[in-house]
Design an enzyme around this catalytic site. Structure first.
Site, PDB file in Angstrom:
ATOM      1  CE1 TYR A   1      -0.805  -0.610 -17.806  1.00  0.00           C
ATOM      2  CE2 TYR A   1      -3.172  -0.916 -17.964  1.00  0.00           C
ATOM      3  CZ  TYR A   1      -1.979  -0.446 -18.490  1.00  0.00           C
ATOM      4  OH  TYR A   1      -1.973   0.194 -19.702  1.00  0.00           O
TER       5      TYR A   1
ATOM      6  CB  SER B   1      -1.869   2.597 -16.703  1.00  0.00           C
ATOM      7  OG  SER B   1      -1.297   3.762 -17.280  1.00  0.00           O
TER       8      SER B   1
ATOM      9  CE  LYS C   1      -2.371   1.167   3.787  1.00  0.00           C
ATOM     10  NZ  LYS C   1      -3.450   1.390   4.775  1.00  0.00           N
TER      11      LYS C   1
END
Length: 114
Positions: free
Chosen positions: A58, A25, A9
């Site tokens: 992504y 993305s 994270k």
């Protein structure tokens, strides 16, 4: 039994730009990616603290040390420069393995620096 748990994270990065006319993305400073044990093309969830949106996309490597955190393509509609986001990745593992697993958590400072 396998479960999905938090792997990495980046907590409270600041969006530096949103580029609607780019392949979708999230571009993220490579220093942040390394610190959070994330890799290019890894699936991530981006949670926008300012507006509550949650998207999956992504990662694309951003210039190391640049502090970049850029929403690209359709993701650019989910945030604006200055918004605070949390970038999360997950891993699948056995229940017993998960009980011992410790995620990588990064708390960027001003300018999305370490």
């Amino acid at each position: 039994m396998d479960i999905e748990i938090l792997k990495s994270k980046v907590h409270r990065a600041v969006i530096t730009e949103a580029n609607l006319h780019y392949v979708g993305s999230l571009t993220l400073d490579e220093d942040l990616m390394d610190a959070a044990n994330m890799i290019e093309n890894e699936k991530v969830q981006v949670v926008n603290v300012n507006n509550g949106s949650r998207i999956e996309t992504y990662l694309i490597k951003g210039k190391r040390g640049s502090g970049v955190c850029c929403l690209n393509g359709p993701a650019a509609r989910q945030g604006a420069a200055g918004d605070i986001v949390i970038v999360i990745s997950y891993a699948r593992m056995s229940f017993d393995e998960a009980k011992q697993f410790k995620p990588w958590i990064v708390f960027p400072k001003d300018g999305n620096r370490l």
